[in-house]
Design a protein around this motif. Sequence first.
Motif, PDB file in Angstrom:
ATOM      1  N   LYS A  18      60.588  23.526   3.061  1.00  0.00           N
ATOM      2  CA  LYS A  18      60.805  24.492   3.820  1.00  0.00           C
ATOM      3  C   LYS A  18      60.554  25.781   3.491  1.00  0.00           C
ATOM      4  O   LYS A  18      61.213  26.081   2.264  1.00  0.00           O
ATOM      5  N   ILE A  19      59.443  26.654   3.744  1.00  0.00           N
ATOM      6  CA  ILE A  19      59.190  27.899   3.317  1.00  0.00           C
ATOM      7  C   ILE A  19      59.469  28.910   4.250  1.00  0.00           C
ATOM      8  O   ILE A  19      59.141  28.766   5.338  1.00  0.00           O
ATOM      9  N   LEU A  20      60.146  30.157   3.647  1.00  0.00           N
ATOM     10  CA  LEU A  20      60.304  31.071   4.562  1.00  0.00           C
ATOM     11  C   LEU A  20      59.449  32.248   4.070  1.00  0.00           C
ATOM     12  O   LEU A  20      59.652  32.746   2.934  1.00  0.00           O
ATOM     13  N   THR A  21      58.722  32.869   5.213  1.00  0.00           N
ATOM     14  CA  THR A  21      57.707  33.757   4.679  1.00  0.00           C
ATOM     15  C   THR A  21      58.320  35.270   4.812  1.00  0.00           C
ATOM     16  O   THR A  21      59.209  35.321   5.698  1.00  0.00           O
ATOM     17  N   ASN A  22      57.647  36.447   4.682  1.00  0.00           N
ATOM     18  CA  ASN A  22      58.040  37.715   4.725  1.00  0.00           C
ATOM     19  C   ASN A  22      57.819  37.998   6.285  1.00  0.00           C
ATOM     20  O   ASN A  22      58.640  38.467   7.021  1.00  0.00           O
ATOM     21  N   LYS A  23      56.770  37.349   7.053  1.00  0.00           N
ATOM     22  CA  LYS A  23      56.313  37.403   8.279  1.00  0.00           C
ATOM     23  C   LYS A  23      57.459  36.831   9.020  1.00  0.00           C
ATOM     24  O   LYS A  23      58.025  37.576  10.077  1.00  0.00           O
ATOM     25  N   GLU A  24      58.019  35.765   8.729  1.00  0.00           N
ATOM     26  CA  GLU A  24      59.327  35.021   9.427  1.00  0.00           C
ATOM     27  C   GLU A  24      60.436  36.157   9.302  1.00  0.00           C
ATOM     28  O   GLU A  24      61.099  36.262  10.157  1.00  0.00           O
ATOM     29  N   LEU A  25      60.559  36.598   8.287  1.00  0.00           N
ATOM     30  CA  LEU A  25      61.875  37.673   7.835  1.00  0.00           C
ATOM     31  C   LEU A  25      61.688  38.772   8.879  1.00  0.00           C
ATOM     32  O   LEU A  25      62.755  39.340   9.324  1.00  0.00           O
ATOM     33  N   GLU A  26      60.360  39.249   9.039  1.00  0.00           N
ATOM     34  CA  GLU A  26      59.982  40.377  10.017  1.00  0.00           C
ATOM     35  C   GLU A  26      60.676  40.117  11.419  1.00  0.00           C
ATOM     36  O   GLU A  26      61.293  40.975  11.902  1.00  0.00           O
ATOM     37  N   LYS A  27      60.909  38.853  11.720  1.00  0.00           N
ATOM     38  CA  LYS A  27      61.566  38.399  13.130  1.00  0.00           C
ATOM     39  C   LYS A  27      62.880  38.521  13.159  1.00  0.00           C
ATOM     40  O   LYS A  27      63.682  38.363  14.073  1.00  0.00           O
ATOM     41  N   MET A  28      63.614  38.316  11.759  1.00  0.00           N
ATOM     42  CA  MET A  28      65.109  38.070  11.743  1.00  0.00           C
ATOM     43  C   MET A  28      65.619  39.543  11.505  1.00  0.00           C
ATOM     44  O   MET A  28      66.685  39.441  11.764  1.00  0.00           O
ATOM     45  N   VAL A  29      65.067  40.303  10.554  1.00  0.00           N
ATOM     46  CA  VAL A  29      65.659  41.601  10.276  1.00  0.00           C
ATOM     47  C   VAL A  29      64.812  42.691  10.371  1.00  0.00           C
ATOM     48  O   VAL A  29      63.713  42.382  10.422  1.00  0.00           O
ATOM     49  N   ASP A  30      65.423  43.913  10.230  1.00  0.00           N
ATOM     50  CA  ASP A  30      64.383  45.207  10.128  1.00  0.00           C
ATOM     51  C   ASP A  30      63.794  45.399   8.934  1.00  0.00           C
ATOM     52  O   ASP A  30      64.105  45.980   8.365  1.00  0.00           O
ATOM     53  N   THR A  31      62.622  44.435   8.705  1.00  0.00           N
ATOM     54  CA  THR A  31      62.073  44.791   7.450  1.00  0.00           C
ATOM     55  C   THR A  31      60.520  44.302   7.688  1.00  0.00           C
ATOM     56  O   THR A  31      60.127  44.153   8.979  1.00  0.00           O
ATOM     57  N   THR A  32      59.589  44.699   6.731  1.00  0.00           N
ATOM     58  CA  THR A  32      58.303  44.464   6.912  1.00  0.00           C
ATOM     59  C   THR A  32      57.919  43.454   5.579  1.00  0.00           C
ATOM     60  O   THR A  32      58.350  43.918   4.498  1.00  0.00           O
ATOM     61  N   ASN A  33      56.651  42.917   6.045  1.00  0.00           N
ATOM     62  CA  ASN A  33      55.744  42.245   4.761  1.00  0.00           C
ATOM     63  C   ASN A  33      55.790  43.450   3.706  1.00  0.00           C
ATOM     64  O   ASN A  33      55.945  42.887   2.388  1.00  0.00           O
ATOM     65  N   GLU A  34      55.100  44.422   4.096  1.00  0.00           N
ATOM     66  CA  GLU A  34      54.727  45.411   3.220  1.00  0.00           C
ATOM     67  C   GLU A  34      55.971  45.884   2.199  1.00  0.00           C
ATOM     68  O   GLU A  34      55.645  46.111   1.108  1.00  0.00           O
ATOM     69  N   TRP A  35      57.028  46.239   2.830  1.00  0.00           N
ATOM     70  CA  TRP A  35      58.163  46.672   2.130  1.00  0.00           C
ATOM     71  C   TRP A  35      58.377  45.544   1.078  1.00  0.00           C
ATOM     72  O   TRP A  35      58.612  45.793  -0.171  1.00  0.00           O
ATOM     73  N   ILE A  36      58.527  44.392   1.573  1.00  0.00           N
ATOM     74  CA  ILE A  36      59.159  43.124   0.630  1.00  0.00           C
ATOM     75  C   ILE A  36      58.279  43.385  -0.615  1.00  0.00           C
ATOM     76  O   ILE A  36      58.546  43.129  -1.745  1.00  0.00           O
ATOM     77  N   LEU A  37      56.848  43.103  -0.214  1.00  0.00           N
ATOM     78  CA  LEU A  37      55.946  43.008  -1.377  1.00  0.00           C
ATOM     79  C   LEU A  37      55.828  44.019  -2.312  1.00  0.00           C
ATOM     80  O   LEU A  37      55.858  44.051  -3.660  1.00  0.00           O
TER      81      LEU A  37
END
Length: 334
Positions: A18-37
Motif C-alpha cells: 500500500k502506497i500513501l501519496t501526498n495527494k491522499e495526505l492532502e485529504k487527511m490533514v491541512d497540507t499540500t503536495n507542494e509543501w511536502i515536496l
Amino acid sequence: MTISNAKISAVEMYVPEKILTNKELEKMVDTTNEWILERTGIRTRHICEKGQAASDLAAEAVIKLCKKRGISPKDIELIIVPTVTPDMLFPSTACLLQEKIGADNAWGFDLSGACSGFLFALSVAEKYIQTGIYRRVVVVGSEIMSSIADYTNRETCVLFGDAAGAVLLEPAEEGEKGIIDILLRCDGSGGKYLYMPGGGSLHPATHETVDKKMHYIHQQGRRVFKFAVTEMANISREIMKKNNITSDQVKLYVPHQANMRIIKACQANLGFTDDQIIINIQKYGNTTSATIPLCLYEASQEGRIKKGDYLVLASFGAGFTWGSILLQWEIENS
Ligand code: UT7
C-alpha cells in the motif's frame, strides 16, 4: 582469537504494497503536495495494513536475504533488530522473527538507536564476526512508523513510512576489507526534541496518555534539522579523514533519509557529486532504521556499487544519536 573483518555478504528489503501519496495526505490533514515536496522531497511512502507488525516485514526481508545468499534461516546464528516500533515491548521482535522464519539456531535481540539503529546494530554484529564467535549474523531494521504517526498532525505524519531492510554479515575473505571503521555517538540532551513519551515506564499507557496523544511521535523539526545537517556531515568527514580517504575516492555516500534538504546540505558540505550519493526518500519517506539498508539494496540492484568500492554510511536520529561507517563493498554484481 582470530580477528577478521566483517563484510556485508547480502542485502534485501521489503516494503508493504500500500502506497500513501501526498495527494491522499492532502485529504487527511491541512497540507499540500507542494509543501511536502519542497520542504521534504517526499512523494510517496509505503504503509502497512492493519495487523502487520515489524516482525512480519522483517520476516519478508530476511527470507529473501537467505534465498539470495543461498542459505537456510537455520544457518543464522544471531539476529539483531534495530527498531523503534517493535511488535510489542516484550518479547523482542527478534524472538518473534526467529520463530516466524524458523531460524532455530539463532538467538537475537532488539536494539534501540532510532534512526541510527541500523549503524549501531551493524557495529555490534561486526564484533561477533571479528572475534570469530559467529559466521552469520543478520541485522534487519524494521519499522512500522505508521503505528506511531499521528495522522491528524501535519508536522509529523507526512514524513514517515514503513519498511524493512536486512543485511547478512559474514567474515571477510582474504584480500577483502568489508567494514573498515565505525564512529558512533549520542547526546542525550537532544532527547527532548524527538521522542514518544507514552507507553514506557515513565508514562505507562492510561486513558489519559492516549487522550494526550503521548503514544505518537513528538518532534521539534527545526531543532532536529539543524543538528542533523551539522553532525551528519561532521562525522562523515571525520571518518574519511581518520582513514585517509578523500571524498573523490568514495563511490557512494549513503545518508539516512529523513529530509531531502538535509541530504543535499550534507552532500554540498562534503563535496559529493550527484553520482556519489543515493537518495530514495521520494519513494519511501523516513523509514527510521530501514533507510540505509533500503539504499544499499537499491544501489546494489541498480549496479551503482561493485565489489571493492568504498562506501560511507551516515545517520542521525532521536537521542540524539549519530554515526558513520566506512566500508568496502564486497558483493559481486550478479
Ligand atoms: O530521522 C530523524 C528524524 N527527523 C528529522 O530529520 C526531521 C528534521 N526536520 C525536518 O525535516 C523539518 O524541520 C520538517 C520537514 C519536519 C519541517 O520543515 P521546516 O521547513 O523546518 O518547517 P517548520 O517546522 O519550520 O514549519 C514551517 C511552517 C509552519 O507554519 P507557520 O508556523 O510558519 O505558519 C508549519 O506549521 O510549515 C508548517 N507546516 C506545514 N505546512 C503544510 C509544517 N508541516 C506542514 C505540512 N504541510 N505537512
